[in-house]
Design an enzyme around this catalytic site. Structure first.
Site, PDB file in Angstrom:
ATOM      1  N   THR A  50       0.854  -1.181   0.000  1.00  0.00           N
ATOM      2  CA  THR A  50       0.000   0.000   0.000  1.00  0.00           C
ATOM      3  C   THR A  50       0.889   1.229   0.000  1.00  0.00           C
ATOM      4  O   THR A  50       2.060   1.140   0.347  1.00  0.00           O
ATOM      5  CB  THR A  50      -0.890   0.026   1.275  1.00  0.00           C
ATOM      6  OG1 THR A  50      -1.509  -1.243   1.458  1.00  0.00           O
ATOM      7  CG2 THR A  50      -1.966   1.096   1.205  1.00  0.00           C
ATOM      8  N   VAL A  92     -12.151  -6.363  -1.336  1.00  0.00           N
ATOM      9  CA  VAL A  92     -11.865  -5.008  -0.885  1.00  0.00           C
ATOM     10  C   VAL A  92     -11.268  -5.085   0.509  1.00  0.00           C
ATOM     11  O   VAL A  92     -11.821  -5.755   1.390  1.00  0.00           O
ATOM     12  CB  VAL A  92     -13.145  -4.135  -0.868  1.00  0.00           C
ATOM     13  CG1 VAL A  92     -12.859  -2.770  -0.256  1.00  0.00           C
ATOM     14  CG2 VAL A  92     -13.687  -3.988  -2.285  1.00  0.00           C
ATOM     15  N   GLY A  93     -10.141  -4.430   0.714  1.00  0.00           N
ATOM     16  CA  GLY A  93      -9.502  -4.407   2.024  1.00  0.00           C
ATOM     17  C   GLY A  93      -9.811  -3.126   2.775  1.00  0.00           C
ATOM     18  O   GLY A  93     -10.830  -2.469   2.553  1.00  0.00           O
ATOM     19  N   ASP A  94      -8.885  -2.740   3.643  1.00  0.00           N
ATOM     20  CA  ASP A  94      -9.126  -1.575   4.489  1.00  0.00           C
ATOM     21  C   ASP A  94      -8.883  -0.248   3.784  1.00  0.00           C
ATOM     22  O   ASP A  94      -9.457   0.778   4.155  1.00  0.00           O
ATOM     23  CB  ASP A  94      -8.245  -1.643   5.734  1.00  0.00           C
ATOM     24  CG  ASP A  94      -6.755  -1.533   5.395  1.00  0.00           C
ATOM     25  OD1 ASP A  94      -6.303  -2.282   4.513  1.00  0.00           O
ATOM     26  OD2 ASP A  94      -6.048  -0.715   6.010  1.00  0.00           O
ATOM     27  N   GLY A 135      -1.124  -3.127   5.316  1.00  0.00           N
ATOM     28  CA  GLY A 135      -0.982  -4.476   5.862  1.00  0.00           C
ATOM     29  C   GLY A 135      -2.092  -5.379   5.373  1.00  0.00           C
ATOM     30  O   GLY A 135      -2.697  -5.143   4.325  1.00  0.00           O
ATOM     31  N   GLN A 136      -2.366  -6.409   6.135  1.00  0.00           N
ATOM     32  CA  GLN A 136      -3.433  -7.342   5.800  1.00  0.00           C
ATOM     33  C   GLN A 136      -4.763  -6.682   6.160  1.00  0.00           C
ATOM     34  O   GLN A 136      -5.189  -6.684   7.305  1.00  0.00           O
ATOM     35  CB  GLN A 136      -3.234  -8.650   6.557  1.00  0.00           C
ATOM     36  CG  GLN A 136      -1.967  -9.384   6.138  1.00  0.00           C
ATOM     37  CD  GLN A 136      -1.683 -10.576   7.029  1.00  0.00           C
ATOM     38  OE1 GLN A 136      -1.672 -10.465   8.249  1.00  0.00           O
ATOM     39  NE2 GLN A 136      -1.444 -11.721   6.420  1.00  0.00           N
ATOM     40  N   GLY A 137      -5.399  -6.111   5.154  1.00  0.00           N
ATOM     41  CA  GLY A 137      -6.524  -5.233   5.387  1.00  0.00           C
ATOM     42  C   GLY A 137      -7.689  -5.846   6.139  1.00  0.00           C
ATOM     43  O   GLY A 137      -8.416  -5.142   6.840  1.00  0.00           O
TER      44      GLY A 137
END
Length: 291
Positions: free
Chosen positions: A160, A189-191, A211-213
């Site tokens: 990101t 879709v992540g964060d 990171g890992q959303g």
């Protein structure tokens, strides 16, 4: 008048066996360019967006030109931004076919009554706004994260970019952009495009996560950091508590944060996190692995 400051990141997926000299040079260039903009009186929101555009266009990070395809071979990009002074936010999710998702997110904020547009709707809107298209995806995208695929098959390797800014008027803003986790399912879709999860700015703090959303969504990472500051925690305490919570759930990543006094924080629990900053005294710093 406040003394301007900013902090940006190029992702928390850094691996010790990989060389990041190009990223270090580029991040410093971005900070220096944005310092000139802040010295000229530019707003925090404008600078946050401009910095993220430079990060997207470089092809060095897993955002914008640096995207990798999803499992269907498509490039779906996400971005969001938030203006701390007004509380306004804009976002796009699973956007295909356009060069700078953060510019599309800014257009959503400025030109619609909505906060987020997704998928085909986001693409139609970007086209209506005349935003720059990606005509040949395979020629344009660099797949920057291919050297950071640091999780087992089915895991959540990630990357990101983001920027948090304090301008001379004391306004805070944040912007974040990503191509998401590697090998993601279509429509994932992540964060990053979710205000409160991946991006936040208010009168207390500006935050951008990487990171890992999935884990950052579950703890409302960005807003939780700012709310901690509002409740009396230091920026360092509030941001570290969020990363500790994510780690306790089994997730990894980091965040950058900036408060209204110009304090910066950049906690992470991954091997490294590419980041650079402008301090209120005018000093510029760049780190990948050092704490």
């Amino acid at each position: 008048m406040a003394k301007p400051a900013l902090i940006l990141h190029g992702g928390a997926g850094a691996r010790r066996e990989r060389n990041y000299d190009a990223e270090v040079v580029h991040m410093r260039e971005v900070v220096e360019a944005m310092k000139a903009r802040l010295d000229a009186g530019a707003s925090a929101l404008d600078v946050a967006v401009e910095a993220v555009v430079m990060l997207e266009d470089s092809g060095l990070y897993v955002a914008g030109r640096g995207a990798s395809p999803n499992l269907a071979g498509d490039y779906e990009l996400d971005a969001s931004l938030m203006d701390g002074a007004s509380g306004k936010a804009g976002a796009v999710a699973a956007l295909q076919g356009f060069r700078n998702p953060v510019v599309a997110a800014r257009a959503v904020m400025d030109r619609t009554p909505h906060v987020m547009l997704a998928g085909n709707g986001a693409a139609r809107f970007a086209a209506e706004q005349g935003l720059t298209r990606v005509e040949d995806p395979e020629a344009w995208y660099t797949r920057a994260g291919k050297g950071e695929d640091n999780h087992p098959p089915g895991g959540l390797s990630h990357g990101t970019v983001g920027c948090c800014v304090l301008d001379s008027q004391g306004r805070l803003a944040a912007a974040t952009s990503t191509a998401g986790v590697f090998g993601k399912m279509p429509g994932r879709v992540g964060d990053t495009p979710i205000p409160a999860a991946g991006t936040w700015a208010d009168e207390h703090a500006a935050v951008s996560c990487t990171g890992q959303g999935e884990y950052f969504i579950r703890v409302a990472a960005a807003a939780r950091t700012a709310f901690g500051v509002a409740a009396g925690q230091s920026l360092a305490e509030a941001s570290q508590a969020v990363i500790d919570r994510i780690g306790a759930l089994g997730g990894d990543g980091g965040l950058i944060a900036l408060d209204r006094e110009g304090n910066i924080a950049a906690p992470y629990n991954s091997q490294g996190m590419k980041r650079a900053w402008l301090a209120t005294d005018g000093g510029v710093g760049v780190e990948v692995f050092g704490r």
